[in-house]
Design a protein around this motif. Structure first.
Motif, PDB file in Angstrom:
ATOM      1  N   CYS A 117       0.853  -1.208   0.000  1.00  0.00           N
ATOM      2  CA  CYS A 117       0.000   0.000   0.000  1.00  0.00           C
ATOM      3  C   CYS A 117       0.880   1.247   0.000  1.00  0.00           C
ATOM      4  N   TYR A 118       1.874   1.244   0.886  1.00  0.00           N
ATOM      5  CA  TYR A 118       2.737   2.421   0.997  1.00  0.00           C
ATOM      6  C   TYR A 118       3.701   2.502  -0.197  1.00  0.00           C
ATOM      7  N   LEU A 154       1.709   4.060  -2.900  1.00  0.00           N
ATOM      8  CA  LEU A 154       1.573   5.500  -2.635  1.00  0.00           C
ATOM      9  C   LEU A 154       2.796   6.252  -3.173  1.00  0.00           C
ATOM     10  N   PHE A 187      -3.514  14.376   1.782  1.00  0.00           N
ATOM     11  CA  PHE A 187      -3.159  12.989   2.090  1.00  0.00           C
ATOM     12  C   PHE A 187      -3.728  12.603   3.462  1.00  0.00           C
ATOM     13  N   ASP A 218      -4.054   9.108   6.074  1.00  0.00           N
ATOM     14  CA  ASP A 218      -3.657   7.728   6.337  1.00  0.00           C
ATOM     15  C   ASP A 218      -4.672   7.075   7.284  1.00  0.00           C
ATOM     16  N   SER A 232      -7.748   2.796   4.658  1.00  0.00           N
ATOM     17  CA  SER A 232      -7.322   3.084   3.289  1.00  0.00           C
ATOM     18  C   SER A 232      -6.353   4.257   3.313  1.00  0.00           C
ATOM     19  N   LEU A 233      -5.531   4.379   2.288  1.00  0.00           N
ATOM     20  CA  LEU A 233      -4.731   5.582   2.082  1.00  0.00           C
ATOM     21  C   LEU A 233      -5.459   6.459   1.067  1.00  0.00           C
ATOM     22  N   THR A 291      -5.174  10.009  -1.231  1.00  0.00           N
ATOM     23  CA  THR A 291      -4.334  11.115  -1.681  1.00  0.00           C
ATOM     24  C   THR A 291      -4.967  11.742  -2.923  1.00  0.00           C
ATOM     25  N   GLN A 329      -7.386   6.066  -3.947  1.00  0.00           N
ATOM     26  CA  GLN A 329      -7.516   5.278  -2.724  1.00  0.00           C
ATOM     27  C   GLN A 329      -6.652   4.034  -2.861  1.00  0.00           C
ATOM     28  N   ARG A 363      -5.619   0.387  -0.826  1.00  0.00           N
ATOM     29  CA  ARG A 363      -5.953  -0.511   0.293  1.00  0.00           C
ATOM     30  C   ARG A 363      -5.688  -1.961  -0.107  1.00  0.00           C
TER      31      ARG A 363
END
Length: 657
Positions: free
Chosen positions: A273-274, A277, A291, A293, A305-306, A308, A321, A323
């Motif tokens: 996930c990261y 990103l 953003f 987190d 979810s992330l 941005t 999104q 995830r």
């Protein structure tokens, strides 16, 4: 039977533990019970039960819930009883069906009172077993899908209730797909012209937008593969109601709102996930402050979810999104996604934590008697989006968007809120009207001289803050409004109640017998009446007049001539023993904290007794000295704030009658 086969097939897919025979028996039982019944659409009534079960199956719920969904109207619309259901399907299924049926059965004086009480009952039922509201949501969804067959006034009222209560509840429980459909259907019925105009404009731009989204997905997929990240990239469509709300809130037209592109990345692991990103932020320019987190800091409805927002090659905004597959399942199905895996696992405690907001909401709303005030505070909590702020020690506090330092103070503790005089946010002094933002570190300064002010009600956002401020104002302003002259009107010495003999003749005329100071008077220990209680006198055979609270079972008698109407006279300067029973979840220092909360009010404690039940709950009985019912209510209110306490009630004083 094709519908049943599909339900059984889908149910078997996601859980081997599901009892398919239970679902089959429930289908057969419901079909027979509803045989001959038709809906206003002209369809067999059973078609509604099947649709409810299909929705519950799509949420991947257990067989017990699916069976209850098939049976959910049996108690309400057929002669069958709970006992029959219990005998046929067991206690659990019968309890779920009764829970759904119980919502909406009682008749009330007004539509507002009816709605408020039904919603209150629904929340209480949900706190006991969240599956009840999941069935109710599935029921409401299909009713909304077939709403056009009802009279126009019914369509309006049901759509409004759906938009104000059921859709926000679905959001609070994290069930995105039900929430979005309920909102879109409500908009369709409440504002049909707006809905169709919006649908037409979106349809005209659909092909162009899909081409643009496909190109963005292609570019992103190539970069993710190059980085060795396994992921699925798709376009994410926004539902009509969310677009409509943005147009209204931001005062923009569709071109400005719909200009927003939305992508979703589903990865196979948290680490990826990261990583994804980083790829997104390398490809396109991140928009500052956009953003979020939600993986490190999940929402209260379990959403992770992330988020941005980035600027594309042409300057267009792209929402992304990111995830994992498990996070996506929870984002779509919410609390329902956890139900199958809750029992017997270490996630049970975490599952229960997700309903903390509901229990807090019930606690804050339990004292609101006015239907308008109840609905106002309920909508305030359900509608609000969240803002996450921090205490100076780093604890995260979730509040509705637009909350103030006073809302923050009351979220920490009622006493902090009541004595809040100033606030610091991120190390700087701010107004108490300041609107808290994501990530604000908030510190509250208190003063013993500070008390809640009526104008706070003009800008606080949470129902907790509102209810605590109103309670304080009701208690203290009532005392301040009492005329000073009233003290002089009271007799100098007032140790006995004023008494009148209750009429025993058929004409029901009360006959006053004047001063009864010569009569030996005592207060009954079985019910311990306090000034402010409604009371009644009972002439005993050897101990004079015994004064009881009205309704005390010990004054039920076949000899009405021994009953006397008793009234409190003047101001009474005395203290009386009162019993209270406190129940809570056992923890270290629970009794000490309860005792401390009582002592803070300068109340004398005559006796205390505490023990632990087999179920792990703690029970504490106290005998305290109070001057009247109002003081006792204040003490009960204070004890309820102690961490772990879930019930405080007045009780009899040990020692007999």
């Amino acid at each position: 039977m094709n519908e049943l086969a599909a339900i059984l097939k889908d149910s078997k897919k996601f859980s081997r533990r599901n009892d398919l025979k239970l679902i089959e028996r429930a289908y057969t039982y419901a079909a027979k019970a509803h045989e001959g019944q038709m809906r206003l659409s002209g369809d067999p009534f059973m078609s509604h039960c099947i649709k409810v079960a299909e929705t519950l199956t799509s949420l991947r719920l257990d067989s017990t819930t699916i069976a209850a969904g098939l049976l959910h109207d049996v108690l309400e619309d057929t002669p069958h009883t709970k006992e029959e259901l219990e005998e046929e399907f067991g206690e659990e299924v019968a309890r779920l069906v009764e829970g759904v049926t119980h919502i909406g059965r009682i008749k009330f004086k007004s539509s507002e009172e009816h709605q408020a009480e039904n919603i209150r009952k629904m929340l209480i039922a949900m706190a006991k077993d969240v599956r009840i509201i999941l069935i109710k949501l599935a029921d409401r969804l299909h009713n909304m899908q077939t709403l056009k067959y009802l009279p126009k006034d019914k369509i309006q009222s049901i759509s409004t209730e759906t938009l104000q209560i059921y859709a926000p509840l679905a959001h609070r429980l994290g069930i995105a797909k039900i929430r979005s459909e309920l909102e879109d259907l409500s908009l369709h019925y409440l504002q049909p012209e707006t809905y169709y105009e919006l649908a037409q404009q979106i349809a005209e731009k659909k092909a162009q937008r899909e081409n643009e989204i496909q190109e963005l997905c292609r570019v992103l997929n190539n970069e993710l593969k190059r980085a060795g990240i396994k992921a699925e990239v798709t376009g994410r469509s926004k539902h009509f109601y969310s677009i409509y709300r943005k147009m209204v809130d931001q005062r923009k037209n569709l071109d400005e709102i719909f200009d927003l592109r939305a992508l979703r990345i589903i990865t196979s692991s948290l680490r990826e996930c990261y990583g994804a990103l980083g790829i997104v932020h390398t490809l396109w320019t991140p928009v500052p402050g956009r953003f979020k987190d939600y993986i490190a800091m999940p929402k209260m409805n379990m959403y992770q979810s992330l988020h941005t927002t980035v600027l594309g090659q042409k300057g267009e905004r792209i929402e992304v999104q990111i995830r994992t597959a498990d996070m996506h399942r929870i984002a779509e199905n919410g609390i329902a996604a956890h139900w199958l895996y809750k029992r017997g696992t270490d996630s049970e405690a975490r599952f229960d934590e997700r309903l903390v907001w509901l229990r807090q909401l019930l606690e804050w709303l339990q004292d609101l008697k006015d239907p308008k005030e109840f609905m106002e505070n309920l909508k305030l909590d359900l509608f609000s989006s969240e803002v996450y702020v921090f205490t100076p020690k780093g604890k995260v506090i979730e509040l509705p968007a637009g909350s103030t330092p006073i809302d923050f103070a009351y979220a920490i503790h009622t006493d902090i809120g009541n004595s809040c005089r100033a606030a610091k946010v991120n190390g700087r002094m701010v107004s108490l009207r300041y609107r808290l933002k994501q990530g604000d570190v908030t510190e509250i300064m208190t003063s013993k001289k500070q008390t809640p002010r009526r104008d706070w009600l003009d800008f606080v956002q949470t129902s907790r803050a509102r209810s605590k401020i109103r309670h304080w104002l009701r208690v203290h302003e009532k005392i301040e409004e009492e005329p000073e002259e009233r003290e002089e009107e009271a007799p100098r010495i007032q140790k006995q109640p004023d008494v009148q003999r209750k009429a025993t003749s058929r004409d029901n005329v009360d006959v006053g017998i004047g001063d009864v100071s010569h009569m030996l008077t005592r207060f009954a220990k079985c019910c311990n009446p306090l000034p402010g209680d409604k009371i009644i006198g009972y002439i005993t055979r050897s101990r004079g007049l015994s004064v009881h609270r009205e309704g005390c079972p010990n004054v039920l008698t076949d000899d009405p001539a021994r009953l006397l109407t008793v009234n409190w006279g003047g101001k009474i300067q005395a203290s009386y023993p009162a019993g209270i029973r406190v129940k809570g979840t056992d923890r270290p220092h629970l009794l000490a904290d309860i005792l401390a909360s009582i002592r803070e009010l300068n109340v004398n404690i005559n006796a205390a007794n505490a023990y632990i039940r087999k179920d792990g709950s703690a029970v504490c009985d106290f005998v305290i000295e109070v001057t009247d019912q109002s003081q006792l209510n204040s003490i009960i209110y204070t004890i309820r704030k102690v961490d772990g306490v879930y019930s405080v009630k007045r009780s009899a004083v040990a020692g007999g009658v």
